[in-house]
Write an enzyme that holds these catalytic residues in place. Structure first.
Site, PDB file in Angstrom:
ATOM      1  CE1 TYR A 189      -3.881   2.346   0.695  1.00 28.30           C
ATOM      2  CE2 TYR A 189      -2.406   2.959   2.648  1.00 28.30           C
ATOM      3  CZ  TYR A 189      -3.500   3.390   2.016  1.00 28.30           C
ATOM      4  OH  TYR A 189      -4.426   4.417   2.170  1.00 28.30           O
ATOM      5  CE  LYS A 193      -3.709   4.773  -1.404  1.00 30.68           C
ATOM      6  NZ  LYS A 193      -4.755   5.213  -2.059  1.00 30.68           N
TER       7      LYS A 193
END
Length: 321
Positions: A189, A193
């Site tokens: 993640y 991002k």
């Protein structure tokens, strides 16, 4: 500060219809808009007069399954409140799904003004336990799921600009504190991002000539994901108290960034949480030294240590001890 994605969120937003408001006359696409942050954004745009394309694949918290229910419920909620919305239930991390997303806006409303990339899910693991499938799935929905709709929308806006119809187009990407500082147990993640931040900066630089502004937010809010991972800090407050972690707190800035009123703001990243907005300042040159010739390894190491002694200490990774 905690990391997030669009998940379940309670509380609606009054729709002002298409007659007036900050976004009157604009057509807005929101991905991952069936729940949480995306739902809050869709309702907030509708309340400011935008016509909204509500995209959601209806998957579970880990990306499994799928249903058209969440997108249709939010579109119906906007319509019931006097606004204008259509549902789109395609997979925006595919070329076909991204194309049909933009086509839905053009077919239903004849234009596209704002794209809010928000869709995503989590598959958290410590790095030594993170399998390749979990890495690929998270990178696909977050990073590829930003790139493909952005590319399709940008192609449309470029064609409009070349035809003499210069748009006032806006893109709001969804990054995270995890992408800015890292987050223990969220290597996939965090990497996705961070990639979104890089994509935002490049898109802002490339698309400005066509009348397109591109910014990113790094929000913190209570969603399906954060309630599970950060149960204590994300808990709803007693009735009557300000709900600092409500997804609706993030949407006002997103609506403003998605409106014509944000003229001149591009290539920026904002942290948004509760009532706080922070302009994030990324990598900048710090202390430096130039020997003028090639370093020996030991000398380079000594120089690096002296530079580090003069540099600001980095902020800690979320979850680090």
């Amino acid at each position: 500060m905690t990391t997030n994605r669009g998940g379940d969120g309670d509380g609606g937003a009054r729709s002002g219809g298409a007659g007036g408001g900050l976004c009157a006359g604009r057509v807005v696409v929101v991905t991952g808009a069936g729940r949480g942050l995306g739902r809050a954004h869709a309702l907030a745009f509708a309340a400011e007069g935008a016509k909204v394309v509500v995209n959601d694949l209806g998957v579970g918290a880990d990306g499994a399954g799928g249903s058209d229910g969440p997108a249709r419920r939010v579109a119906d909620e906007i319509t019931a409140a006097g606004g204008v919305a259509v549902a789109h239930t395609g997979d925006i991390a595919t070329t076909h799904g991204a194309a049909s997303l933009v086509a839905t806006a053009l077919d239903a409303f004849g234009r596209l003004d704002t794209l809010v990339n928000n869709a995503g899910f989590l598959r958290d693991r410590m790095l030594v336990n993170l399998d390749e499938d979990d890495w690929d799935a998270v990178m696909r929905v977050h990073l590829k799921g930003h790139f493909l709709p952005l590319r399709r929308a940008a192609a449309h806006w470029r064609a409009e600009a070349k035809a003499g119809r210069a748009p006032e187009a806006r893109v709001i990407n969804t990054a995270s504190g995890a992408g800015l500082l890292g987050s223990v147990g969220q290597g996939n993640y965090s990497a996705a991002k961070a990639g979104i931040v890089g994509l935002t900066l490049v898109a802002a630089a490339e698309l400005g000539r066509y009348g397109v502004q591109v910014n990113a937010i790094a929000p913190a809010a209570r969603t399906r994901m954060t309630e599970r991972t950060f149960a204590e800090t994300m808990a709803a407050p007693p009735e009557g108290e300000f709900d600092a972690m409500a997804p609706e707190n993030v949407s006002p800035l997103v609506v403003w960034l998605g409106s014509a009123a944000s003229d001149g703001v591009t290539g920026r990243v904002f942290e948004v949480e509760a009532g706080r907005i922070t302009v994030m300042e990324g990598w900048r040159p710090g202390p430096t030294v130039d020997l003028g010739v090639r370093w020996a390894p030991v000398e380079a190491g000594g120089a690096a240590r002296r530079l580090l002694a003069r540099a600001e200490a980095p902020r800690p990774v979320y979850g680090a001890r």
